[in-house]
Motif scaffolding. Structure first.
Motif, PDB file in Angstrom:
ATOM      1  N   ASP A   1      27.834 -44.830-139.488  1.00 22.16           N
ATOM      2  CA  ASP A   1      28.357 -44.353-140.763  1.00 22.16           C
ATOM      3  C   ASP A   1      27.235 -43.826-141.656  1.00 22.16           C
ATOM      4  OD1 ASP A   1      31.045 -44.987-140.169  1.00 22.16           O
ATOM      5  OD2 ASP A   1      30.698 -47.075-140.700  1.00 22.16           O
ATOM      6  N   ILE A   2      26.108 -44.532-141.658  1.00 24.63           N
ATOM      7  CA  ILE A   2      24.965 -44.065-142.448  1.00 24.63           C
ATOM      8  C   ILE A   2      24.527 -42.685-141.964  1.00 24.63           C
ATOM      9  CG2 ILE A   2      22.561 -44.516-143.099  1.00 24.63           C
ATOM     10  CD1 ILE A   2      23.176 -47.522-142.614  1.00 24.63           C
ATOM     11  N   ALA A   3      24.447 -42.523-140.646  1.00 26.25           N
ATOM     12  CA  ALA A   3      24.018 -41.236-140.077  1.00 26.25           C
ATOM     13  C   ALA A   3      24.995 -40.124-140.428  1.00 26.25           C
ATOM     14  CB  ALA A   3      23.866 -41.360-138.561  1.00 26.25           C
ATOM     15  N   ASP A   4      26.290 -40.403-140.358  1.00 24.68           N
ATOM     16  CA  ASP A   4      27.292 -39.386-140.689  1.00 24.68           C
ATOM     17  C   ASP A   4      27.188 -38.961-142.150  1.00 24.68           C
ATOM     18  OD1 ASP A   4      28.311 -39.233-138.140  1.00 24.68           O
ATOM     19  OD2 ASP A   4      30.040 -40.525-138.516  1.00 24.68           O
ATOM     20  N   VAL A   5      26.980 -39.932-143.044  1.00 31.50           N
ATOM     21  CA  VAL A   5      26.836 -39.618-144.470  1.00 31.50           C
ATOM     22  C   VAL A   5      25.554 -38.805-144.699  1.00 31.50           C
ATOM     23  CG1 VAL A   5      26.381 -40.606-146.763  1.00 31.50           C
ATOM     24  CG2 VAL A   5      28.203 -41.556-145.321  1.00 31.50           C
ATOM     25  N   ALA A   6      24.468 -39.204-144.041  1.00 32.23           N
ATOM     26  CA  ALA A   6      23.198 -38.488-144.219  1.00 32.23           C
ATOM     27  C   ALA A   6      23.298 -37.044-143.745  1.00 32.23           C
ATOM     28  CB  ALA A   6      22.082 -39.217-143.468  1.00 32.23           C
ATOM     29  N   VAL A   7      23.976 -36.809-142.624  1.00 33.76           N
ATOM     30  CA  VAL A   7      24.154 -35.449-142.109  1.00 33.76           C
ATOM     31  C   VAL A   7      24.955 -34.610-143.105  1.00 33.76           C
ATOM     32  CG1 VAL A   7      25.287 -34.071-140.314  1.00 33.76           C
ATOM     33  CG2 VAL A   7      23.852 -36.022-139.678  1.00 33.76           C
ATOM     34  N   GLU A   8      26.031 -35.179-143.635  1.00 32.61           N
ATOM     35  CA  GLU A   8      26.822 -34.473-144.656  1.00 32.61           C
ATOM     36  C   GLU A   8      25.949 -34.117-145.849  1.00 32.61           C
ATOM     37  OE1 GLU A   8      30.224 -33.523-145.159  1.00 32.61           O
ATOM     38  OE2 GLU A   8      30.126 -33.567-142.977  1.00 32.61           O
ATOM     39  N   ALA A   9      25.141 -35.088-146.290  1.00 35.86           N
ATOM     40  CA  ALA A   9      24.281 -34.867-147.453  1.00 35.86           C
ATOM     41  C   ALA A   9      23.238 -33.785-147.183  1.00 35.86           C
ATOM     42  CB  ALA A   9      23.604 -36.176-147.847  1.00 35.86           C
ATOM     43  N   LEU A  10      22.700 -33.775-145.967  1.00 33.05           N
ATOM     44  CA  LEU A  10      21.695 -32.768-145.615  1.00 33.05           C
ATOM     45  C   LEU A  10      22.273 -31.354-145.580  1.00 33.05           C
ATOM     46  CD1 LEU A  10      19.854 -34.744-142.798  1.00 33.05           C
ATOM     47  CD2 LEU A  10      18.738 -33.843-144.861  1.00 33.05           C
ATOM     48  N   LEU A  11      23.503 -31.239-145.146  1.00 31.29           N
ATOM     49  CA  LEU A  11      24.059 -29.914-144.865  1.00 31.29           C
ATOM     50  C   LEU A  11      24.854 -29.302-146.020  1.00 31.29           C
ATOM     51  CD1 LEU A  11      25.265 -30.350-141.166  1.00 31.29           C
ATOM     52  CD2 LEU A  11      23.075 -29.468-142.013  1.00 31.29           C
ATOM     53  N   HIS A  12      25.320 -30.115-146.967  1.00 29.19           N
ATOM     54  CA  HIS A  12      26.247 -29.589-147.969  1.00 29.19           C
ATOM     55  C   HIS A  12      25.748 -29.827-149.391  1.00 29.19           C
ATOM     56  CE1 HIS A  12      29.014 -28.796-144.729  1.00 29.19           C
ATOM     57  NE2 HIS A  12      28.924 -30.056-144.334  1.00 29.19           N
ATOM     58  N   ASN A  13      25.699 -28.758-150.167  1.00 30.85           N
ATOM     59  CA  ASN A  13      25.162 -28.818-151.516  1.00 30.85           C
ATOM     60  C   ASN A  13      25.990 -29.663-152.474  1.00 30.85           C
ATOM     61  OD1 ASN A  13      22.987 -27.200-150.879  1.00 30.85           O
ATOM     62  ND2 ASN A  13      24.042 -25.290-151.420  1.00 30.85           N
ATOM     63  N   LYS A  14      27.251 -29.901-152.150  1.00 32.77           N
ATOM     64  CA  LYS A  14      28.099 -30.682-153.068  1.00 32.77           C
ATOM     65  C   LYS A  14      27.606 -32.124-153.216  1.00 32.77           C
ATOM     66  CE  LYS A  14      31.611 -31.962-149.611  1.00 32.77           C
ATOM     67  NZ  LYS A  14      33.044 -31.848-149.261  1.00 32.77           N
ATOM     68  N   HIS A  15      26.714 -32.540-152.324  1.00 36.21           N
ATOM     69  CA  HIS A  15      26.164 -33.898-152.418  1.00 36.21           C
ATOM     70  C   HIS A  15      24.847 -33.931-153.192  1.00 36.21           C
ATOM     71  CE1 HIS A  15      29.287 -35.082-149.669  1.00 36.21           C
ATOM     72  NE2 HIS A  15      28.881 -34.199-148.779  1.00 36.21           N
ATOM     73  N   ASN A  16      24.372 -32.777-153.657  1.00 39.54           N
ATOM     74  CA  ASN A  16      23.126 -32.738-154.416  1.00 39.54           C
ATOM     75  C   ASN A  16      23.243 -33.565-155.691  1.00 39.54           C
ATOM     76  OD1 ASN A  16      22.266 -30.983-152.477  1.00 39.54           O
ATOM     77  ND2 ASN A  16      22.101 -29.182-153.809  1.00 39.54           N
ATOM     78  N   GLY A  17      22.203 -34.324-155.970  1.00 41.73           N
ATOM     79  CA  GLY A  17      22.177 -35.111-157.199  1.00 41.73           C
ATOM     80  C   GLY A  17      23.011 -36.376-157.156  1.00 41.73           C
ATOM     81  N   LYS A  18      23.550 -36.712-155.976  1.00 43.94           N
ATOM     82  CA  LYS A  18      24.428 -37.880-155.865  1.00 43.94           C
ATOM     83  C   LYS A  18      23.650 -39.083-155.284  1.00 43.94           C
ATOM     84  CE  LYS A  18      28.221 -35.640-157.047  1.00 43.94           C
ATOM     85  NZ  LYS A  18      29.237 -35.253-156.068  1.00 43.94           N
ATOM     86  N   THR A  19      24.079 -40.267-155.725  1.00 43.67           N
ATOM     87  CA  THR A  19      23.606 -41.520-155.126  1.00 43.67           C
ATOM     88  C   THR A  19      24.809 -42.229-154.534  1.00 43.67           C
ATOM     89  OG1 THR A  19      21.760 -41.757-156.667  1.00 43.67           O
ATOM     90  CG2 THR A  19      22.517 -43.763-155.546  1.00 43.67           C
ATOM     91  N   TYR A  20      24.783 -42.446-153.223  1.00 47.76           N
ATOM     92  CA  TYR A  20      25.887 -43.107-152.536  1.00 47.76           C
ATOM     93  C   TYR A  20      25.463 -44.516-152.122  1.00 47.76           C
ATOM     94  CZ  TYR A  20      27.912 -38.434-152.233  1.00 47.76           C
ATOM     95  OH  TYR A  20      28.426 -37.196-152.542  1.00 47.76           O
ATOM     96  N   GLN A  21      26.343 -45.485-152.378  1.00 48.83           N
ATOM     97  CA  GLN A  21      26.092 -46.858-151.959  1.00 48.83           C
ATOM     98  C   GLN A  21      27.032 -47.173-150.794  1.00 48.83           C
ATOM     99  OE1 GLN A  21      24.560 -49.673-154.824  1.00 48.83           O
ATOM    100  NE2 GLN A  21      25.816 -48.700-156.384  1.00 48.83           N
ATOM    101  N   LEU A  22      26.460 -47.412-149.642  1.00 46.82           N
ATOM    102  CA  LEU A  22      27.260 -47.542-148.425  1.00 46.82           C
ATOM    103  C   LEU A  22      27.430 -49.003-148.020  1.00 46.82           C
ATOM    104  CD1 LEU A  22      25.765 -44.636-146.275  1.00 46.82           C
ATOM    105  CD2 LEU A  22      27.419 -44.543-148.152  1.00 46.82           C
ATOM    106  N   THR A  23      28.689 -49.412-147.883  1.00 46.47           N
ATOM    107  CA  THR A  23      29.015 -50.764-147.412  1.00 46.47           C
ATOM    108  C   THR A  23      30.158 -50.676-146.419  1.00 46.47           C
ATOM    109  OG1 THR A  23      30.804 -51.306-148.971  1.00 46.47           O
ATOM    110  CG2 THR A  23      28.535 -51.608-149.766  1.00 46.47           C
ATOM    111  N   GLY A  24      30.392 -51.779-145.729  1.00 55.11           N
ATOM    112  CA  GLY A  24      31.586 -51.893-144.913  1.00 55.11           C
ATOM    113  C   GLY A  24      32.793 -52.166-145.794  1.00 55.11           C
ATOM    114  N   THR A  25      33.937 -52.418-145.158  1.00 55.33           N
ATOM    115  CA  THR A  25      35.181 -52.607-145.909  1.00 55.33           C
ATOM    116  C   THR A  25      35.430 -54.066-146.274  1.00 55.33           C
ATOM    117  OG1 THR A  25      36.392 -52.808-143.826  1.00 55.33           O
ATOM    118  CG2 THR A  25      36.317 -50.623-144.839  1.00 55.33           C
ATOM    119  N   ARG A  26      34.590 -54.981-145.745  1.00 58.71           N
ATOM    120  CA  ARG A  26      34.778 -56.399-146.053  1.00 58.71           C
ATOM    121  C   ARG A  26      33.430 -57.102-145.966  1.00 58.71           C
ATOM    122  NH1 ARG A  26      35.881 -59.550-140.843  1.00 58.71           N
ATOM    123  NH2 ARG A  26      35.492 -58.039-139.175  1.00 58.71           N
ATOM    124  N   THR A  27      33.380 -58.298-146.533  1.00 57.92           N
ATOM    125  CA  THR A  27      32.141 -59.075-146.475  1.00 57.92           C
ATOM    126  C   THR A  27      32.273 -60.180-145.433  1.00 57.92           C
ATOM    127  OG1 THR A  27      32.896 -60.598-148.209  1.00 57.92           O
ATOM    128  CG2 THR A  27      31.608 -58.671-148.903  1.00 57.92           C
TER     129      THR A  27
END
Length: 283
Positions: free
Chosen positions: A159-185
């Protein structure tokens, strides 16, 4: 397809980096791996190598070893950003740690760099149980850890890799901070129990004081800087209840929910990594 981009993946052989490299390659981009074994070589210990590696690069994924919280990381990121700017890099995507104050100082360097950026703050990786310091005690059948009551929203490196690839390729993620977690603890005991059930093995979980744990690491010859990092993560990060917070940022970026810990366990158990003989395991 969109235009090919020249992307440097620092730590391109690591837990997240190698997956990012594979995904970018499959999309037809020009990918350069930043590692000591690559050509040109990249080493965090040798800033003289950095300029060559960033030659003709448009975007950079940054993962710092062993962690952005360690002493010296801030200076390294400051130097890397300066070299990126002088090399005409256009965008930086930084992998950071959720709840790490020192890591947030490094984030600020990237945020104020004047370059396009995305910050990817990740919770504890699922893969710590299969590719990092927790695999050996799992193979031994006895896992002793501090912060036994901490509830952790483990995140998968896929999931981290998929988010990073999206961030690298698409300008709409510029200036964003994403906090990545699973769906439960899960607590460590709950996580270890799931692994034991999936592997049909007896694996015991034992709570232990942080002082006893770090002493045990030292006795096993674990390097001092790694012992410091583990102590920091267990006290500053897992000791802070705010870090149990679950976010929906994976779904926000990818349009799907993150991989559940049970699915990670099921997939990993099938590889046999938790059933191998201890003496065959190489850290």
């Amino acid at each position: 397809m969109q235009n090919k981009q020249n992307i440097l993946v620092i730590g391109g052989t690591g837990k997240t980096g190698r997956k990012i490299v594979n995904k970018l390659n499959s999309l037809g981009h020009n990918v350069r791996i930043g590692s000591r074994s690559a050509t040109p070589a990249f080493s965090w210990d040798n800033p003289d190598t950095w300029q060559d590696v960033m030659q003709n690069i448009d975007k950079v994924y940054i993962t710092f070893q062993p962690d952005l919280a360690v002493p010296g990381a801030l200076e390294a990121i400051e130097t890397l950003v300066k070299k990126a700017k002088s090399g005409n890099v256009k965008k930086l995507v930084l992998l950071s740690g959720k709840g790490e104050r020192e890591a947030e100082l490094c984030e600020q360097v990237v945020i104020h760099s004047g370059l396009d950026y995305t910050i990817v703050r990740a919770s504890w990786f699922n893969q710590n149980f299969s590719e990092s310091f927790l695999i050996e005690p799992i193979l031994q059948g006895v896992v002793a850890l501090p912060q036994a009551e901490a509830k952790i929203p483990f995140i998968d490196t896929d999931d981290i890799a998929d988010v990073a690839v999206e961030a690298l390729l698409h300008n709409k993620h510029n200036g964003k901070t994403y906090q990545l977690t699973g769906t439960r603890t899960l607590t460590f005991k709950e996580a270890v129990t799931e692994i034991a059930q999936a592997t049909k093995r007896d694996i015991t979980f034992t709570p232990i004081a942080i002082s006893a744990y770090t002493q045990m690491l030292k006795q096993h010859g674990v390097p001092t800087d790694f012992v410091w990092l583990i102590e920091y993560l267990f006290t500053e990060v897992l000791g802070n209840p705010n870090n149990s917070e679950i976010t929906n940022d994976v779904e926000l970026v990818l349009g799907r929910k993150p991989k559940d810990f049970s699915d990670y366990v099921s997939e990993t158990a099938k590889t046999g990594v938790w059933n191998q003989q201890l003496q065959t395991h190489k850290a």
